[in-house]
Design an enzyme around this catalytic site. Sequence first.
Site, PDB file in Angstrom:
ATOM      1  N   GLY A  55      -1.618  -7.629   1.109  1.00  0.00           N
ATOM      2  CA  GLY A  55      -0.553  -6.741   1.581  1.00  0.00           C
ATOM      3  C   GLY A  55      -0.340  -6.954   3.063  1.00  0.00           C
ATOM      4  N   PHE A  56       0.726  -7.662   3.411  1.00  0.00           N
ATOM      5  CA  PHE A  56       0.967  -8.084   4.789  1.00  0.00           C
ATOM      6  C   PHE A  56       1.005  -6.913   5.761  1.00  0.00           C
ATOM      7  CE2 PHE A  56       4.411  -8.407   7.961  1.00  0.00           C
ATOM      8  CZ  PHE A  56       3.840  -9.312   8.834  1.00  0.00           C
ATOM      9  N   LEU A  57       1.633  -5.797   5.384  1.00  0.00           N
ATOM     10  CA  LEU A  57       1.887  -4.739   6.357  1.00  0.00           C
ATOM     11  C   LEU A  57       0.607  -4.003   6.748  1.00  0.00           C
ATOM     12  CD1 LEU A  57       5.245  -3.537   4.852  1.00  0.00           C
ATOM     13  CD2 LEU A  57       4.921  -4.717   7.021  1.00  0.00           C
ATOM     14  N   ASP A  58      -0.129  -3.487   5.765  1.00  0.00           N
ATOM     15  CA  ASP A  58      -1.385  -2.815   6.107  1.00  0.00           C
ATOM     16  C   ASP A  58      -2.344  -3.786   6.786  1.00  0.00           C
ATOM     17  OD1 ASP A  58      -1.940  -0.026   5.737  1.00  0.00           O
ATOM     18  OD2 ASP A  58      -1.427  -0.270   3.639  1.00  0.00           O
TER      19      ASP A  58
ATOM     20  N   PRO B 274      10.048  -3.896  -6.066  1.00  0.00           N
ATOM     21  CA  PRO B 274      10.410  -2.523  -5.713  1.00  0.00           C
ATOM     22  C   PRO B 274      11.158  -1.734  -6.782  1.00  0.00           C
ATOM     23  CG  PRO B 274      11.975  -4.041  -4.741  1.00  0.00           C
ATOM     24  CD  PRO B 274      10.945  -4.885  -5.439  1.00  0.00           C
TER      25      PRO B 274
ATOM     26  N   ASP C  26       0.819   5.676  -8.193  1.00  0.00           N
ATOM     27  CA  ASP C  26       0.243   5.743  -6.853  1.00  0.00           C
ATOM     28  C   ASP C  26       0.031   7.175  -6.369  1.00  0.00           C
ATOM     29  OD1 ASP C  26      -0.717   4.813  -4.442  1.00  0.00           O
ATOM     30  OD2 ASP C  26       1.269   4.546  -3.555  1.00  0.00           O
TER      31      ASP C  26
ATOM     32  N   GLU D 296      -6.532  -5.449   2.053  1.00  0.00           N
ATOM     33  CA  GLU D 296      -5.520  -5.112   3.050  1.00  0.00           C
ATOM     34  C   GLU D 296      -6.141  -4.721   4.394  1.00  0.00           C
ATOM     35  OE1 GLU D 296      -3.381  -1.765   1.448  1.00  0.00           O
ATOM     36  OE2 GLU D 296      -5.228  -0.721   0.923  1.00  0.00           O
TER      37      GLU D 296
ATOM     38  N   ARG E 203      -3.712   4.339  -8.537  1.00  0.00           N
ATOM     39  CA  ARG E 203      -4.287   4.094  -7.223  1.00  0.00           C
ATOM     40  C   ARG E 203      -4.735   5.412  -6.612  1.00  0.00           C
ATOM     41  NH1 ARG E 203      -1.488   0.667  -2.289  1.00  0.00           N
ATOM     42  NH2 ARG E 203       0.150   2.235  -2.488  1.00  0.00           N
TER      43      ARG E 203
ATOM     44  N   ASP F 195       6.989   2.500   2.982  1.00  0.00           N
ATOM     45  CA  ASP F 195       5.933   3.471   2.752  1.00  0.00           C
ATOM     46  C   ASP F 195       5.037   3.492   3.988  1.00  0.00           C
ATOM     47  OD1 ASP F 195       4.242   1.279   2.578  1.00  0.00           O
ATOM     48  OD2 ASP F 195       3.745   1.556   0.467  1.00  0.00           O
TER      49      ASP F 195
ATOM     50  N   SER G  13       2.559   5.682  -1.161  1.00  0.00           N
ATOM     51  CA  SER G  13       3.953   6.004  -1.454  1.00  0.00           C
ATOM     52  C   SER G  13       4.173   7.484  -1.755  1.00  0.00           C
ATOM     53  CB  SER G  13       4.450   5.163  -2.637  1.00  0.00           C
ATOM     54  OG  SER G  13       3.809   5.550  -3.830  1.00  0.00           O
TER      55      SER G  13
ATOM     56  N   ARG H  76      14.310  11.765 -20.695  1.00  0.00           N
ATOM     57  CA  ARG H  76      13.602  10.487 -20.580  1.00  0.00           C
ATOM     58  C   ARG H  76      12.121  10.707 -20.850  1.00  0.00           C
ATOM     59  NH1 ARG H  76      15.883   6.873 -16.062  1.00  0.00           N
ATOM     60  NH2 ARG H  76      17.517   6.989 -17.624  1.00  0.00           N
TER      61      ARG H  76
ATOM     62  N   GLU I 284      -1.413   7.282  -3.358  1.00  0.00           N
ATOM     63  CA  GLU I 284      -1.735   6.958  -1.964  1.00  0.00           C
ATOM     64  C   GLU I 284      -0.491   6.722  -1.111  1.00  0.00           C
ATOM     65  OE1 GLU I 284      -3.930   4.011   1.022  1.00  0.00           O
ATOM     66  OE2 GLU I 284      -2.647   3.363  -0.614  1.00  0.00           O
TER      67      GLU I 284
END
Length: 728
Positions: free
Chosen positions: A464-467, A548, A277, A439, A345, A638, A281, A318, A279
Amino acid sequence: MNLAQTINSNTTPSIAHQINAGLVQFVNQDVLPLTGLNQEQFWHNFSQLLNDLAPKNHELLEKRDSLQQQIDGWHQANPQFNANEYQAFLQQIGYLAPQGDDFQISTQNVDEEISTMAGPQLVVPIKNARFALNAANARWGSLYDAAYGSDIIAQCDGLKACKKYNPARGKHVIAFAKTFLDDNFPLKEGSHHDVQSYSVYFHHLLATFPDGSQSGLAQPCQFVASSNPDVDPTSIVLKNNNLHIELIINRKGEIGKTDIAGLDDIQIESALSTIMDFEDSVAAVDSEDKIEAYRNWFGLITGNLTTTINKGNQTQIRRLNCDRSYTHKNGDDYNLHGRSLLMVRNVGHLMTSDLVQTPNGQNMPEGLIDAVITALIASIEIKNPQACRVTNSRTGSIYIVKPKMHGPEEVAFSNEIFERVEQMLELAPNTIKMGIMDEERRTTVNLKECIRAAQSRVVFINTGFLDRTGDEIHTSMQAGAFKPKGDIKHQAWISAYENNNVEVGLACGFAGKAQIGKGMWAMPDEMKAMMDAKVTHPQSGANTAWVPSPTAATLHAIHYHQVSVFEQQASVVNRAPAKLEDLLSIELLSENELTEQQVENELDNNIQGILGYVVRWVEMGIGCSKVPDINNIELMEDRATLRISSQHIANWLLHGICRPEQVMDSMHKMAQVVDTQNQGSAGYKPMLPKIEQSLAFQAARELIFQGRNQPSGYTEPLLHQYRAWAKG
């Protein structure tokens, strides 16, 4: 700021834009040599693309503003809402696009993780190399570790997870895992709990019990491969609903030496895909931040990204996992991908970046720059696969998810951007695949036409519920006061929105070709609750959903063994579609519905969340993290969560549900709460006692009191401004 306008012939040609010297150096020295592209031609084409498309970008943003002003005016002139008149008005102004004939998407060369497999998806901030590597490697996860370290197994009655291994807890974990085997890979006779050994016999898996009896699988085809099959197998690979699991057998292992069957672990194919991402996050506000993000993407594509992990007295390096190799039951090689399929993204159409400026110092659209640079980097494995230690796409595709597009015109614009990028990078048409984030309200109600605008390259839609709620509030800001956030989830438009996304996607031919996704589980420490709730996502017909963490991906993968998504999709296509009137419904507070105490509680809850997130974003540059809520439950936050909270309070202020002084009182009270919650956090700058000097506090206040004036209610402009000041 270090800019290079006309750079000498060893770097770039004379061009019309000022390009950050750090970007030029990175692209010229690290990226372009691996692509075979000519430097001078690349920068010329880049500049030409910006010249041609930046004005269109600006026009689309102006149309957003114009539509919003007209909608605001309609609500002010029509205080008594009439659904039919409202819908006619939206059609009149072009907010609702005409619906064309039915069609099927024609996207080709899509990797199986998107087209024919169903499973969890991670979204991770690209700036954090450790998170990015963990997510990419989360294609496989230990079911034992996931259950042991989460609340799937209750932390009570001697079962607490301690630093030292707790055998009592481990016993419950093993029982949980073997029940998973019984439920999804049942034996024809008996239970996995009682198996003494596993062996391979003439293309079949045999389970032997202590009394000497044996049983094969109830569905023998579920056994597909193994390691060391001719002696005692060290691993058994099973397959269900197109997902693999691996039984690791090691009688000398920490767990295997105590297990009747020598089963040391069960590895589950988990995060099939990961969105890297740039964007919501990520806190990337300037050239320095963006180049760091591009470098990490470059490291992932070439396979050379590493990070150092310190665990106790040990230091680990890693890096990306290799692929997995086994022996197929017929004796052939059987290879499985070792990493998530990586998508990237980009940012949306709104923001601009100092990476590239006009001669008079005007920043250029960041989304255009992202499209060119992220695709250029991803093209390395297509043009020069020998330069890459690992392979991402086996079909030669580049996957770019495009967020925050408002309606078909903006999707068509993104399609044009990708066409131009393919031309300048000398890629075949439709090499770049598009993910459409569903969204924004104008995208939801025109989803079919949005998909049509990218029908030859679309591979992803999601909810995406929040946006989506943030845009719902901003779009209907003048309609009246919205209900508390908790009540919004139960409104008619939400269920219509979730159903519509799946229904439209399937009607447009997504089954077997593209992903239909569902939103994030926001409580990373509440895995038992996730397992109870998130099974509804595959049941809805969505073939991916956001989680998450790698642990959550492993546990959520169980749902895709329990539910055959593609069978669910076959039933969804026959149900009655969601109604447009439900998608456009606006449910508001009635007069005197809330008490003063309820208003105060809602403000405290919203403002604590705003401050808790903003203080990390502005002062620490953390774009996504676990942030404790007002009840000290850690939530994955985020910018989407910030958007809904700030817009909600702005709406209540506009309609007199709360007063400015109430908001400020709550902000001062919650600043103390947030400071207390973050005591001891490295790099944290407390807001108190000099609260008016705190940039984070000032940013949070602006987000609330200027929320009505922010484009589409987005938080990026103010966050970027204050973060840049904090860095300076």
